[in-house]
Design an enzyme around this catalytic site. Structure first.
Site, PDB file in Angstrom:
ATOM      1  N   ASN A  37       2.036  -5.248  -3.088  1.00 42.36           N
ATOM      2  CA  ASN A  37       0.622  -5.538  -2.796  1.00 42.36           C
ATOM      3  C   ASN A  37      -0.150  -4.235  -2.531  1.00 42.36           C
ATOM      4  O   ASN A  37       0.322  -3.374  -1.790  1.00 42.36           O
ATOM      5  CB  ASN A  37       0.591  -6.427  -1.530  1.00 42.36           C
ATOM      6  CG  ASN A  37      -0.764  -7.037  -1.241  1.00 42.36           C
ATOM      7  OD1 ASN A  37      -1.356  -7.684  -2.109  1.00 42.36           O
ATOM      8  ND2 ASN A  37      -1.260  -6.858  -0.024  1.00 42.36           N
ATOM      9  N   GLU A  59       0.805  -1.238   0.000  1.00 45.18           N
ATOM     10  CA  GLU A  59       0.000   0.000   0.000  1.00 45.18           C
ATOM     11  C   GLU A  59       0.835   1.284   0.000  1.00 45.18           C
ATOM     12  O   GLU A  59       0.593   2.203   0.787  1.00 45.18           O
ATOM     13  CB  GLU A  59      -0.980  -0.015   1.186  1.00 45.18           C
ATOM     14  CG  GLU A  59      -1.927  -1.204   1.123  1.00 45.18           C
ATOM     15  CD  GLU A  59      -2.831  -1.366   2.348  1.00 45.18           C
ATOM     16  OE1 GLU A  59      -2.821  -0.489   3.223  1.00 45.18           O
ATOM     17  OE2 GLU A  59      -3.550  -2.371   2.402  1.00 45.18           O
ATOM     18  N   ASP A 102     -12.411 -10.300  -0.746  1.00 44.38           N
ATOM     19  CA  ASP A 102     -13.713 -10.407  -0.089  1.00 44.38           C
ATOM     20  C   ASP A 102     -14.682  -9.541  -0.884  1.00 44.38           C
ATOM     21  O   ASP A 102     -14.270  -8.609  -1.579  1.00 44.38           O
ATOM     22  CB  ASP A 102     -13.694 -10.044   1.408  1.00 44.38           C
ATOM     23  CG  ASP A 102     -12.911  -8.788   1.763  1.00 44.38           C
ATOM     24  OD1 ASP A 102     -12.840  -7.861   0.923  1.00 44.38           O
ATOM     25  OD2 ASP A 102     -12.374  -8.734   2.880  1.00 44.38           O
ATOM     26  N   GLU A 149      -6.353 -10.638  -1.245  1.00 44.94           N
ATOM     27  CA  GLU A 149      -7.148 -10.423  -0.019  1.00 44.94           C
ATOM     28  C   GLU A 149      -8.638 -10.379  -0.362  1.00 44.94           C
ATOM     29  O   GLU A 149      -9.385  -9.525   0.133  1.00 44.94           O
ATOM     30  CB  GLU A 149      -6.729  -9.106   0.667  1.00 44.94           C
ATOM     31  CG  GLU A 149      -5.248  -9.016   0.967  1.00 44.94           C
ATOM     32  CD  GLU A 149      -4.823  -7.746   1.710  1.00 44.94           C
ATOM     33  OE1 GLU A 149      -5.704  -6.982   2.171  1.00 44.94           O
ATOM     34  OE2 GLU A 149      -3.609  -7.518   1.824  1.00 44.94           O
ATOM     35  N   HIS A 166     -10.548  -6.031  -2.281  1.00 43.97           N
ATOM     36  CA  HIS A 166     -11.631  -5.770  -1.324  1.00 43.97           C
ATOM     37  C   HIS A 166     -12.733  -5.102  -2.148  1.00 43.97           C
ATOM     38  O   HIS A 166     -12.751  -3.880  -2.306  1.00 43.97           O
ATOM     39  CB  HIS A 166     -11.140  -4.884  -0.180  1.00 43.97           C
ATOM     40  CG  HIS A 166     -10.079  -5.555   0.636  1.00 43.97           C
ATOM     41  ND1 HIS A 166     -10.349  -6.675   1.395  1.00 43.97           N
ATOM     42  CD2 HIS A 166      -8.758  -5.313   0.795  1.00 43.97           C
ATOM     43  CE1 HIS A 166      -9.234  -7.076   1.996  1.00 43.97           C
ATOM     44  NE2 HIS A 166      -8.258  -6.262   1.644  1.00 43.97           N
TER      45      HIS A 166
HETATM   46  O1  9MR Z   1      -7.625  -8.043   8.393  1.00 46.87           O
HETATM   47  C1  9MR Z   1      -6.683  -7.241   9.075  1.00 46.87           C
HETATM   48  C2  9MR Z   1      -7.288  -6.743  10.375  1.00 46.87           C
HETATM   49  O2  9MR Z   1      -7.498  -7.830  11.261  1.00 46.87           O
HETATM   50  C3  9MR Z   1      -6.374  -5.695  11.008  1.00 46.87           C
HETATM   51  O3  9MR Z   1      -7.011  -5.143  12.136  1.00 46.87           O
HETATM   52  C4  9MR Z   1      -6.071  -4.614   9.972  1.00 46.87           C
HETATM   53  C5  9MR Z   1      -5.159  -3.548  10.546  1.00 46.87           C
HETATM   54  O4  9MR Z   1      -5.054  -2.476   9.680  1.00 46.87           O
HETATM   55  O5  9MR Z   1      -5.447  -5.200   8.831  1.00 46.87           O
HETATM   56  C6  9MR Z   1      -6.307  -6.071   8.176  1.00 46.87           C
HETATM   57  O6  9MR Z   1      -5.715  -6.562   6.999  1.00 46.87           O
HETATM   58  C7  9MR Z   1      -5.366  -5.587   6.026  1.00 46.87           C
HETATM   59  C8  9MR Z   1      -4.170  -6.103   5.277  1.00 46.87           C
HETATM   60  O7  9MR Z   1      -3.135  -6.425   6.172  1.00 46.87           O
HETATM   61  C9  9MR Z   1      -3.683  -5.113   4.238  1.00 46.87           C
HETATM   62  N1  9MR Z   1      -4.762  -4.722   3.357  1.00 46.87           N
HETATM   63  C10 9MR Z   1      -5.996  -4.309   3.968  1.00 46.87           C
HETATM   64  C11 9MR Z   1      -6.462  -5.361   4.967  1.00 46.87           C
HETATM   65  C12 9MR Z   1      -7.807  -4.989   5.567  1.00 46.87           C
HETATM   66  O8  9MR Z   1      -7.684  -3.804   6.301  1.00 46.87           O
END
Ligand code: 9MR
Length: 314
Positions: A163, A122, A230, A228, A199
């Protein structure tokens, strides 16, 4: 689930420890694993000179015991950082040393066990400019190439990914990312693939957008991880009734995306990873504080129409 490429899942370690149903679905239905949180800096590297491998090693052992590919997520991100990094004082070469130690200690620890790493996560804004993260502020834009170089030095065989999200829906951002990575490659830096987080949602995501993204990224010779996935059914956060028609829309969108993914050459198909198993524990519910049903299994771990569609489409 049978498929020609890996089908992965983001694993929540606490669910894996405590919920036998969750664990049996993870074992039976998926053949690739991404740690949802425990490979992030705040978990693995809580103190400057201390790495905590406890949970990470138990997930790694789970993958070895059950023959799952392990995908590392993530080495350099601006979120989920420990306090000591946020407070770190030093000049740019001290910060470079910090990321070098961070990356190389972790990559070496998992050498031979992790197939690919999300090296940088990101780093771009929606308008295609570089995000002004702590890393960029302290090291400059060169932190991205340094991260790839350090990871490669530590494990020359591991696959290296960039990513990010919205790469399917925002061609500006996607083109900037591709252009930036191509530039690094032209200077000899190894980058194997791009993770498109995906997402997405049933209101605004079109399978044709996804098709263009897959095409432009594979044409530029990057492996593609739908990393990722969903599919929100309630992106606007309304009061909704979970209905068959919503779940059918979700299933159909998933089916179209999987069909598109099947059409790219096999050498670019790193796999499709779902960001969780059950709707109940999806990050979306907490993060947006809304009702939603974005995954393959319902709150009771029963397969939804999306699961059946996935199985029939693969
Ligand atoms: O799913 C993850 C969640 O449990 C955490 O609280 C969060 C913290 O920012 O990160 C989520 O996963 C993220 C991923 O690592 C990077 N891309 C976005 C995902 C959803 O926020």
């Amino acid at each position: 689930m049978h498929s020609d490429f890996p089908i992965g899942v983001a694993i929540d370690i606490n669910e894996l420890y405590s919920n036998s149903l969750y664990k049996s679905i993870a074992i039976k239905q998926f053949n690739s694993v991404t740690p949802e949180n425990i490979f992030k800096a705040e978990y693995l590297h809580p103190e400057p000179a201390f790495f905590d491998w406890t949970d990470a090693d138990s997930l790694t052992n789970f993958c070895i015991a059950n023959n799952k590919r392990l995908h590392g997520h993530t080495l350099i991100w601006h979120q989920q950082l420990p306090q000591w990094i946020l407070n770190f004082q030093g000049n740019s070469s001290d910060w470079e040393q910090l990321i070098k130690t961070h990356i190389q200690t972790i990559v070496l620890h998992f050498k031979g066990k992790v197939t690919g790493w999300d090296v940088v996560n990101e780093a771009f804004n929606e308008d295609g400019t570089l995000r002004n993260t702590i890393w960029r502020q302290k090291i400059g834009a060169g932190y991205i190439e340094k991260a790839f170089i350090y990871a490669h030095e530590a494990d020359p065989n591991v696959l290296l990914f960039y990513n990010d999200y919205n790469l399917e829906s925002n061609p500006n951002k996607r083109n900037s990312v591709i252009g930036f990575l191509n530039n690094l490659r032209n200077r000899g830096i190894k980058i194997d693939g791009i993770g498109i987080q995906m997402h997405i949602n049933i209101l605004s995501t079109e399978a044709t957008q996804v098709a263009s993204a897959l095409q432009s990224i594979s044409n530029n010779d990057y492996q593609i991880h739908l990393s990722e996935l969903d599919i929100s059914v309630n992106p606007l956060g309304k009061d909704i009734t979970p209905s068959q028609s919503l779940f059918t829309k979700q299933a159909n969108l998933l089916g179209e995306i999987v069909l598109q993914y099947k059409q790219i050459p096999a050498r670019y198909q790193y796999g499709i990873t779902f960001w969780g198993i059950s709707d109940k524990t999806s990050w979306i519910i907490d993060y947006f504080n809304r009702e939603d049903y974005p995954l393959l299994y319902d709150d009771n771990y029963l397969p939804k129409p999306a699961y059946c569609k996935l199985k029939e489409t693969l």
